[in-house]
Design an enzyme around this catalytic site. Sequence first.
Site, PDB file in Angstrom:
ATOM      1  N   ASP A 194       1.163  -1.138  -0.131  1.00  0.00           N
ATOM      2  CA  ASP A 194       0.604   0.180   0.025  1.00  0.00           C
ATOM      3  C   ASP A 194       0.344   0.565  -0.281  1.00  0.00           C
ATOM      4  O   ASP A 194       1.920   1.230   0.617  1.00  0.00           O
ATOM      5  CB  ASP A 194      -0.871  -0.323   1.235  1.00  0.00           C
ATOM      6  CG  ASP A 194      -2.466   0.378   1.507  1.00  0.00           C
ATOM      7  OD1 ASP A 194      -1.963   2.160  -0.030  1.00  0.00           O
ATOM      8  OD2 ASP A 194      -2.984   0.820   2.144  1.00  0.00           O
ATOM      9  N   ASP A 231      -8.263  -7.272   0.192  1.00  0.00           N
ATOM     10  CA  ASP A 231      -7.092  -7.347   1.445  1.00  0.00           C
ATOM     11  C   ASP A 231      -7.923  -6.887   2.413  1.00  0.00           C
ATOM     12  O   ASP A 231      -9.236  -5.793   2.067  1.00  0.00           O
ATOM     13  CB  ASP A 231      -6.005  -6.396   1.173  1.00  0.00           C
ATOM     14  CG  ASP A 231      -6.408  -5.217   1.267  1.00  0.00           C
ATOM     15  OD1 ASP A 231      -5.641  -4.698   2.623  1.00  0.00           O
ATOM     16  OD2 ASP A 231      -6.434  -4.478   0.679  1.00  0.00           O
TER      17      ASP A 231
END
Length: 376
Positions: free
Chosen positions: A92, A271
């Site tokens: 991320d 996720d």
Amino acid sequence: MTFEHTHTDRGSGARAGTLTTAHGVIHTPIFMPVGTAGSVKAVHQRELESDINAEIILGNTYHLYLRPGLELIEKAGGLHKFNGWSRAMLTDSGGYQVYSLGANRKITEEGVMFKSHIDGSKHVFTPENVMDIQRTIGADIIMAFDECTPYPCEYGYAQKSMGMTHRWLTRCIEQLSKVDYKYGYEQVLFPIVQGSVYKDLREQSAEFIARQEQFGNAIGGLSVGEPHEDMYAMTNLVCSILPSSKPRYLMGVGTPENILECIALGIDMFDCVMPTRNARNGMLFTTEGIINIRNEKWKDDLSPIDAQLGGYASGSHSKAYLRHLIINKEILGAQIATLHNLTFYLWLVREARKQILEGTFAAWKNRMVEKVSRRL
């Protein structure tokens, strides 16, 4: 790196495919366990491979940048070598973590100035240095730097933020063109669609992101408190615009029900911290429904946690034993519960893939949504 979209379910938009990276093949749809600081909490990398068979995990740019820091990660040869994970990894960009800092950050066109949650030190993230940081961390898939808007969010702010996210993306792409891979394998960029829950903004953002022709695409700014109906509506809209030939990643989602519904809309990758975080608090997701293992009703229940799943965590320990560990705050309790929840999440997406390949996904999904969302 390649992505092959091989099957689409006849009764929905659900897709099956294979994403091939330098660190292995990922079979989609897939759930990616979250390893924020280079470790999936309470689970050893060996267990992720042998017990859960996770094909890809996440790391987080914000946390890894602050600690252990880029110098040590680069000295080790990248995060794969630092943490001993041999399979695929996604990072991320840190945008969501910076967004969550609230008063401890300031967003400008140039980037984000923020204070570390660890020691209060001041730092700056820009689209350029976030790309450089992710190059150094060494994940196979890296995310564009964006602003994640809150919910609720006024239209004007969502529109302004989306425009800045698009400009930041252009800078991300330009920076990546200047910086080579550090560890001898390919890294690919996923841009992020924003626009809050506004249909016209999501359309504009999805069209802009699609035009960038990057390897894959992500949908951000959902699962931040909006009603599930809005999440599904925005996901459906964006999936109708993003190219079907590229993988689609819905960030931060979510419950088993959310995952099933969004697979049906055409999402390939998910996720969420939910299976690991909730496990440590005694919430278990099972093939029959949701269990709060702290409840008195499980005190004398010697049946397996989930006989259908089997395996070390789900089939070798009773509900009574796990409750005993959780109530007594034994570390093993958090480990077993986390292993179980991740086993279930990976089973869920693999079973979804099987149903897609067999052409029976839509009917199976409707049955499973009812089962996995009920409280036992």
